[in-house]
Design an enzyme around this catalytic site. Sequence first.
Site, PDB file in Angstrom:
ATOM      1  N   GLU A 124     -71.808 -73.709 -45.693  1.00 13.86           N
ATOM      2  CA  GLU A 124     -70.548 -73.742 -46.453  1.00 13.86           C
ATOM      3  C   GLU A 124     -70.217 -72.370 -47.044  1.00 13.86           C
ATOM      4  O   GLU A 124     -69.050 -71.967 -47.097  1.00 13.86           O
ATOM      5  CB  GLU A 124     -70.654 -74.784 -47.579  1.00 13.86           C
ATOM      6  CG  GLU A 124     -69.377 -75.028 -48.335  1.00 13.86           C
ATOM      7  CD  GLU A 124     -68.254 -75.569 -47.470  1.00 13.86           C
ATOM      8  OE1 GLU A 124     -68.321 -76.709 -47.029  1.00 13.86           O
ATOM      9  OE2 GLU A 124     -67.281 -74.814 -47.232  1.00 13.86           O
ATOM     10  N   LYS A 200     -64.854 -65.796 -39.856  1.00 17.69           N
ATOM     11  CA  LYS A 200     -64.679 -67.017 -40.648  1.00 17.69           C
ATOM     12  C   LYS A 200     -63.684 -67.960 -39.977  1.00 17.69           C
ATOM     13  O   LYS A 200     -63.891 -69.171 -39.941  1.00 17.69           O
ATOM     14  CB  LYS A 200     -64.229 -66.664 -42.067  1.00 17.69           C
ATOM     15  CG  LYS A 200     -65.345 -65.999 -42.874  1.00 17.69           C
ATOM     16  CD  LYS A 200     -64.819 -65.374 -44.146  1.00 17.69           C
ATOM     17  CE  LYS A 200     -65.948 -64.787 -44.981  1.00 17.69           C
ATOM     18  NZ  LYS A 200     -65.476 -63.900 -46.050  1.00 17.69           N
TER      19      LYS A 200
HETATM   20  N1  HSE Z   1     -67.355 -59.468 -47.652  1.00 19.95           N
HETATM   21  C1  HSE Z   1     -67.007 -60.841 -47.787  1.00 19.95           C
HETATM   22  C2  HSE Z   1     -65.641 -60.941 -48.434  1.00 19.95           C
HETATM   23  C3  HSE Z   1     -68.035 -61.546 -48.612  1.00 19.95           C
HETATM   24  O1  HSE Z   1     -65.213 -59.940 -49.011  1.00 19.95           O
HETATM   25  O2  HSE Z   1     -65.007 -61.977 -48.364  1.00 19.95           O
HETATM   26  C4  HSE Z   1     -67.877 -63.028 -48.662  1.00 19.95           C
HETATM   27  O3  HSE Z   1     -67.957 -63.602 -47.385  1.00 19.95           O
END
Ligand code: HSE
Length: 416
Positions: A124, A200
Amino acid sequence: MSIQQKKLSIGLFGFGVVGTGLYKVLQKTASLNAQVQKVCIKHPEKKREAPSDLFTVDPEILLQDESINVIVELIDDADAAFEIVSRALISGKAVVSANKKMIAEHLPELLKLQEKYNTPFLYESACCASIPVIRNLEEYYDNDLLQSLNGIVNGSTNYILTRVSKDKLSFNEALALAQAEGFAESNPSLDVEGIDAVNKLSILLAHAYGIVTHPQRVVYSGIQNLQSYDATFAQEKGYEIKLVAQAKKLEDGNVAAFVLPQFIENGNQLFNVQNEYNGVVIESGFADKQFFYGKGAGSFPTASAVLSDLSALRYDYKYEYKKLHNNTGTQITNDFFLRVYISFEGLFQVPHERFERIEEWSSNDSRCYVIGIISFAKLLESNWWKKKNVSLIVCPDAFVSGIVEKASVKEELAFV
Ligand code: HSE
């Protein structure tokens, strides 16, 4: 034996921003009945805020310890992480990971390992840190009803865009602050160039629509080419510029998916998502729009999602990948039209032939912008729009239908 009846005995890989956060958070959640047994680190010389006998540099000590029933993987190196996670799943240890790059790039193998060894693998924290978006997509939204997903999924770029717009910081000053706060990746180009966001998005696509695709096959760009000219344009129109990951089910049942900067109008829920916060707007057939909002980066917000996965392991929770198993052929398509703003250095570089229709343009002595309709498939035929002096920003009312496509452009044409 089900892990439900057991205490969670954790082997933790990595003690950086998130690992340290998790360690501290676990000290405050005695009710979880979880204990960090051993922590594997790469740099033993660093000073740590935990007893020294907790640490080792030998991964085998964790992987071969039968009393450890959960591996929590919070390291940077995606290749090493894949090795650790695979070994742990094969040996029957449940795994929690925050490594979006590793998960996005290896999802097909990870799916097979979960199935073959029947071990839970939860992540998650890999998408939007504190926002429980994966579990909601997985459990709550039915495939047919999920129409679109629009999200600010990278905290660092959102932090940079906010600081540049509100405090008039330079891009590099804002990036340095994002790094100091522990939001950015150790290689911040992953954030800035949109790679973290597309990793993501590809994870979200599996849980939203049952589409498993390598992130390199999803179109993306970051905020690296945005110019102050674009910021001025946005300000004049009352827009905010955000880096948005989106997926939209089209009329033919396939899904348009990309990560691109977008002008966001006041009234859109993403308009007020600032700093390291993330926000996801999910649109479904009957519920209409729903908005998830929370911190998308940082030590405790990310640790909170890891904690929630650990808690879920206690009642044997696993992702079932229902959408994937029920997928009747939904896939990613590039066959759609998008309204975009593109700005260029100098009038003569504008490839007007790349547009199906131009709706607005303007120029000053140094720069020019064009707003028009492009064929997404044609956009991908070459990388002209990714050049350093070109910025492409998706317009608010982005998707356009009923366009008759012109023939493909074979060569660069000047706007004269
Ligand atoms: N580098 C990522 C961001 C960290 O700034 O969203 C969290 O996944």
